[in-house]
Design an enzyme around this catalytic site. Sequence first.
Site, PDB file in Angstrom:
ATOM      1  N   TRP B 325       0.846  -1.206   0.000  1.00 47.12           N
ATOM      2  CA  TRP B 325       0.000   0.000   0.000  1.00 47.12           C
ATOM      3  C   TRP B 325       0.876   1.249   0.000  1.00 47.12           C
ATOM      4  O   TRP B 325       0.565   2.252  -0.628  1.00 47.12           O
ATOM      5  CB  TRP B 325      -0.903  -0.003   1.248  1.00 47.12           C
ATOM      6  N   HIS B 326       2.019   1.162   0.714  1.00 43.77           N
ATOM      7  CA  HIS B 326       2.872   2.342   0.832  1.00 43.77           C
ATOM      8  C   HIS B 326       3.560   2.699  -0.477  1.00 43.77           C
ATOM      9  O   HIS B 326       3.854   3.866  -0.723  1.00 43.77           O
ATOM     10  CB  HIS B 326       3.927   2.134   1.922  1.00 43.77           C
ATOM     11  N   GLY B 327       3.837   1.715  -1.306  1.00 44.36           N
ATOM     12  CA  GLY B 327       4.486   2.059  -2.559  1.00 44.36           C
ATOM     13  C   GLY B 327       4.790   0.838  -3.386  1.00 44.36           C
ATOM     14  O   GLY B 327       4.915  -0.272  -2.869  1.00 44.36           O
TER      15      GLY B 327
END
Lengths: 308, 473
Positions: B325-327
């Site tokens: 989700w973060h990257g």
Amino acid sequence: MEKQNLYIFNFSVFLLKTVIIVAVAGFSFSFAFEKSIIFNSQISGASKVNRILTKTIVDEVPIFGSSRADGSYVPSIIFEKKSHNYGISGGQANIWLFFLEQELKKEKNTPILINFDLGGFNYSDGDIGNYIPNWNDTKDILVEDGEFYFNVPFIKYFGKYESYFKLFINEKFNLTKITDNGGSFEKNKLTKYNFDKLVEKRKNTVSSFTKNNRLLSKFNQLINTTNRTIILVVSPYHSSYFNKFKNINEVDNYLSNLSKKNNIKVIDLRNFIKNDSLFLNTSHLNYDGAVKFSQKLKEELKASKIEL
Amino acid sequence: MIFNSIAFLIFLPIVFIVYWSLRKKPLLYQNIVLLTASYIFYGWWDWRFLSLIAFSTIVDFIIGVRISQASTNRLKKIFLIVSLLVNLCLLGFFKYFNFFIDSLIESIGFLGLTFDTWSLNIILPVGISFYTFQTLSYSIDIYKGKIKHTNDFISFAVFVSFFPQLVAGPIERASHLLPQFLKKREFNYNVAITGISLITYGFFKKLVIADRLAIYVNSIFKDIDNANTISLILGIVFFSFQIYADFSGYSLIARGISKLLGFDLMVNFKKPYLASSIPDFWRRWHISLSTWFRDYLYIPLGGNRVSKIRNYYNLIVVFLISGLWHGANWTFVIWGALHGVYQILYLEYSKFIKPSIKENKIRRLLNILMVYIAVTFAWIFFRANSLNQAIAYITKILEFDFSFNLVQVSAQKGPLNLVISLAVIILLYFSYLLPKNLGFKKNSSHLAFNVIMILLIFLIGINGKAEFIYFQF
């Protein structure tokens, strides 16, 4: 008054109080900081700009130029009389021409010493923090646009307080630099390995002498309207600097023509220092190099019989 | 538009004045002002992204109504799947398309096959991960019967695009935030003053702490080869505080602005580096995201009410997805996996702790330290630009070069920067002594707090116009 209106009124009063207290505290701090830190450090560009604009010391010989002036000319060695190093790191011809213009407005007779960079007449401002305290007097000479708040006390130094403080500490305690009448000289020496890396890089870097017409005509106008002696000095470069220098003949021709003028004296010491350990990098000297160069310059000035 | 910009400094007072001047008008007026402001705020980056957020809003609004009105559970489920597909496809395309293509090409390359490397030049829309999760929670909660759908399109559109929390959270639940758009807001003096204090504290965290530490951290990560063990450890310790101050600073500003407009957003951070266990850390760090994953992924997977192996599997899946989700980078996947492993190790470790042993101060302190070290180690992967860089960083630390060289230890940024960096971390811990949620009893305390924060921001803050780290997610 309706409750909501009262709340909004009270909130506005709260904001106003905050702004007033911040303004009073900030402005007072800013005033004290200018006096005790910024202008109390002779080596900061800001104090040099302020000094040239606000002080007239009749017997002071000024030294103008870029970081090569700032880090190479030890005033107390070169001149027996009063002298001040106004070299500005990162500044190019647009900056030293501004200093020269201000100097020529003063009623003085001393010679003026300018460090002449072989790069010629270029624009470069250096750190904008040098000009913020005197923003109205300097903004027109800069290439870089400033921020709209550079005239607002306290706020104008946002992000700059630390750099002024750093210079002040450096001057007071000489931690990494030795200072002398505005000049600041690097104590640190590079290792042979690191210096050789710089030399290798420089050997593959193309350099040239450029003449920006506006700056050149400004210089001509200034030297033609003064009787004061202007001494142009080419301070030492490392031999690698000339490896890929495109038009060195043009520099020589320019300096040779300039030296024909009555009030202009050119002293060319570009090749004076051969020892690598006296350089900070290929175009700047360290403290030992600056001392050696300054002693030589003193002899040259004596030999040329310029009345100091 | 970013919070730490001149444009926002002008934008916010205008919105505030216009918004409250309409307080006697019907609610719709204020919501239209908020919607317009939010779209201006978002469009400031790239107006083309507005179509994306508008599309997402329209789809979820219609689906919300349809789920509610669906006569059978099967139909409800179909509508929910449509919502999930639309939102996750948008997110997947914009955020992960190139990552998956590049990873696929690399994997094929391992087998000795080559393909023409190609990928689309896709720009990641700011905040897409945040508002996608927010709208998803709306559809899921309606499906589960936790909330009712709304027929007020404008209120729903503001809920999706509410500018204070649009680009970096907190990720609000519809059950908490949406009702606030449906009822009249009243200006409250005390709430507004707390809002101002939250904003200044947030800016202090961003400009004084996060951006200061970034100088050292960026210098270290740029030139790992010339760093030694001391500077590398300092670098990652500084990053742990940088990312905390940066992200929690943003959350504070978001909450502060919301309070000024009469809204209440959830608390996103609760002193995370005082956590005494890994689960405790996740109850304190990015709470809006961790609770989202708990409610919409971990529990539906079975949570801990399943076999031990299945529970561990669930934990790993949740944290891997959280990392992703973060990257779109393997570094985030490893970061997530590490936290999943930490959770499992903690569960195993906690079996050996006798409940009779009381937690004394020294034990607690040791636990806090252990959690901090584990979390900080994982940050290396989070901060590194690539797996190779992360490995190089760890390898270099393990050279155990503790020679004291001031240039190395100060990361070539000077001793003064190092001293200020350490001082701001101490200042951060001192700020923990402030009352919870800055609930000062006296207004004069708010006044003094704001004055001190503003003066510190101007005196030692960094004027670099750096974006918040979480904008990239």
